[in-house]
Design a protein around this motif. Structure first.
Motif, mmCIF file in Angstrom:
data_model
loop_
_atom_site.group_PDB
_atom_site.id
_atom_site.type_symbol
_atom_site.label_atom_id
_atom_site.label_comp_id
_atom_site.label_asym_id
_atom_site.label_seq_id
_atom_site.Cartn_x
_atom_site.Cartn_y
_atom_site.Cartn_z
ATOM 1 N N THR A 102 -5.174 14.104 2.586
ATOM 2 C CA THR A 102 -4.699 12.913 1.876
ATOM 3 C C THR A 102 -5.087 12.945 0.399
ATOM 4 O O THR A 102 -4.620 12.102 -0.380
ATOM 5 C CB THR A 102 -5.252 11.630 2.513
ATOM 6 O OG1 THR A 102 -6.690 11.632 2.441
ATOM 7 C CG2 THR A 102 -4.826 11.522 3.967
ATOM 8 N N CYS A 161 0.833 -1.194 0.000
ATOM 9 C CA CYS A 161 0.000 0.000 0.000
ATOM 10 C C CYS A 161 0.870 1.247 0.000
ATOM 11 O O CYS A 161 2.044 1.217 0.366
ATOM 12 C CB CYS A 161 -0.903 0.006 1.228
ATOM 13 S SG CYS A 161 -0.026 0.192 2.790
ATOM 14 N N THR A 162 0.258 2.350 -0.397
ATOM 15 C CA THR A 162 0.937 3.644 -0.351
ATOM 16 C C THR A 162 0.681 4.293 1.004
ATOM 17 O O THR A 162 -0.468 4.534 1.371
ATOM 18 C CB THR A 162 0.424 4.558 -1.472
ATOM 19 O OG1 THR A 162 0.648 3.927 -2.739
ATOM 20 C CG2 THR A 162 1.128 5.897 -1.435
ATOM 21 N N ILE A 163 1.732 4.569 1.742
ATOM 22 C CA ILE A 163 1.609 5.165 3.075
ATOM 23 C C ILE A 163 1.590 6.682 2.928
ATOM 24 O O ILE A 163 2.507 7.272 2.360
ATOM 25 C CB ILE A 163 2.768 4.722 3.989
ATOM 26 C CG1 ILE A 163 2.742 3.204 4.163
ATOM 27 C CG2 ILE A 163 2.686 5.428 5.336
ATOM 28 C CD1 ILE A 163 3.907 2.661 4.964
ATOM 29 N N CYS A 219 4.927 11.925 2.797
ATOM 30 C CA CYS A 219 4.760 12.747 4.014
ATOM 31 C C CYS A 219 4.674 14.199 3.569
ATOM 32 O O CYS A 219 5.647 14.772 3.048
ATOM 33 C CB CYS A 219 5.923 12.534 4.968
ATOM 34 S SG CYS A 219 5.764 13.434 6.519
ATOM 35 N N PRO A 270 -2.767 5.605 7.744
ATOM 36 C CA PRO A 270 -1.680 5.905 6.791
ATOM 37 C C PRO A 270 -1.606 4.911 5.627
ATOM 38 O O PRO A 270 -1.175 5.268 4.530
ATOM 39 C CB PRO A 270 -0.421 5.820 7.669
ATOM 40 C CG PRO A 270 -0.888 6.194 9.023
ATOM 41 C CD PRO A 270 -2.265 5.608 9.125
ATOM 42 N N CYS A 271 -2.054 3.682 5.866
ATOM 43 C CA CYS A 271 -2.016 2.661 4.809
ATOM 44 C C CYS A 271 -3.414 2.300 4.308
ATOM 45 O O CYS A 271 -3.628 2.153 3.110
ATOM 46 C CB CYS A 271 -1.311 1.415 5.330
ATOM 47 S SG CYS A 271 -1.060 0.136 4.068
ATOM 48 N N VAL A 278 1.125 10.186 5.163
ATOM 49 C CA VAL A 278 1.094 10.814 6.481
ATOM 50 C C VAL A 278 1.076 12.321 6.288
ATOM 51 O O VAL A 278 1.945 12.873 5.596
ATOM 52 C CB VAL A 278 2.319 10.413 7.334
ATOM 53 C CG1 VAL A 278 2.269 11.121 8.677
ATOM 54 C CG2 VAL A 278 2.373 8.908 7.520
ATOM 55 N N LYS A 280 5.949 5.451 -2.566
ATOM 56 C CA LYS A 280 5.208 4.551 -1.686
ATOM 57 C C LYS A 280 5.092 5.085 -0.257
ATOM 58 O O LYS A 280 4.296 4.600 0.538
ATOM 59 C CB LYS A 280 5.866 3.164 -1.660
ATOM 60 C CG LYS A 280 5.770 2.415 -2.977
ATOM 61 C CD LYS A 280 4.314 2.175 -3.355
ATOM 62 C CE LYS A 280 4.173 1.422 -4.652
ATOM 63 N NZ LYS A 280 2.759 1.188 -5.014
ATOM 64 N N PHE A 281 5.927 6.058 0.077
ATOM 65 C CA PHE A 281 5.831 6.699 1.379
ATOM 66 C C PHE A 281 5.758 8.193 1.163
ATOM 67 O O PHE A 281 6.704 8.804 0.662
ATOM 68 C CB PHE A 281 7.034 6.354 2.257
ATOM 69 C CG PHE A 281 6.959 6.964 3.627
ATOM 70 C CD1 PHE A 281 6.195 6.377 4.628
ATOM 71 C CD2 PHE A 281 7.619 8.143 3.904
ATOM 72 C CE1 PHE A 281 6.112 6.955 5.891
ATOM 73 C CE2 PHE A 281 7.546 8.733 5.155
ATOM 74 C CZ PHE A 281 6.780 8.138 6.157
#
Length: 245
Positions: A226, A2-4, A243, A140-141, A6, A240-241
């Motif tokens: 988001t 999954c794409t996190i 912030c 987040p996920c 935050v 993928k992460f």
């Protein structure tokens, strides 16, 4: 994988959710909802209540704890302090067997009916909040459930919890006319406390209710954060992460 994602607003929502849940939890297990001084016993119930308070203070002295100069009660009338050092001041755990007996009793003098409803509201609302705490840590996920966004779902049920907590807060002064409270506070009546004062645990529950309502409102901004342009650009780039502010 999954794409996190935050964001500051999603973190703020999670923190507010956890803070509101902890405030309600601590307030429920604290005997600082009602604080009064010594009253001359006028009947058998008053003598029993006075004796129980004397035993509690002697136990505090024997275990080296600070002795209160006031008589304090929580929303659970008959609760005991755990052995050893306390996690927080006024920590008090209800006797489950006696609580069950009081909740099933139809005599308002054993346990105010209004407080029974208040305990039910707080318990159900707190269970919902604990569930949303778990979801807030997963957002987040995992940001979607079967029917809608997790933020939308959590915002709806958190507002319902805030309503339940408000009903619980209103039910507490509604039970001040009970014989148990009159024995402590003298001429108390529903929504009139007599010679007692409201303790810090009640105000902590008020703060927890406010935090719950704020958390419900923050879900709107957390959801939008988001879906912001910065987030979408980062996802299109294959990150993928993510912030973002």
């Amino acid at each position: 994988m999954c794409t996190i994602i935050v964001t500051i607003r999603s973190v703020l929502w999670a923190v507010m959710t956890i803070a509101g849940s902890l405030m309600i939890l601590v307030s429920l297990f604290t005997n600082r909802w009602l604080i009064g001084g010594f009253q001359v016993p006028k009947n058998g119930r008053s003598v029993e209540s006075t004796f129980n308070n004397v035993v509690d203070k002697f136990s505090d002295f024997a275990e080296g704890r600070k002795i209160d100069d006031k008589i304090a009660f929580g929303i659970f009338l008959d609760c005991v302090k755990p052995e050893g050092s306390l996690i927080f001041e006024g920590e008090c755990i209800p006797n489950l067997e006696k609580l069950k007996e009081q909740m099933l009793s139809e005599n308002d003098n054993d346990f105010p009916h209004a407080w029974k409803g208040g305990i039910a509201c707080f318990s159900f609302g707190l269970a919902i909040m604990v569930f949303t705490v778990v979801l807030s840590l997963l957002t987040p996920c995992c940001r979607y459930c079967f029917c809608c966004s997790v933020f939308t779902f959590c915002g709806s049920v958190q507002m319902f919890s805030a309503v339940l907590f408000t009903l619980g807060l209103l039910s507490y002064p509604a039970g001040w006319g009970s014989r148990k409270v009159v024995d402590i506070c003298g001429s108390s009546q529903p929504f009139y406390l007599g010679e007692c004062q409201i303790g810090g645990a009640y105000w902590m529950a008020v703060a927890g209710t406010v935090c719950t309502a704020l958390a419900s409102s923050l879900t709107v901004f957390a959801y939008k954060s988001t879906k912001s342009h910065k987030t979408q650009y980062r996802r299109q780039d294959g990150d993928k992460f993510i912030c973002v502010p």
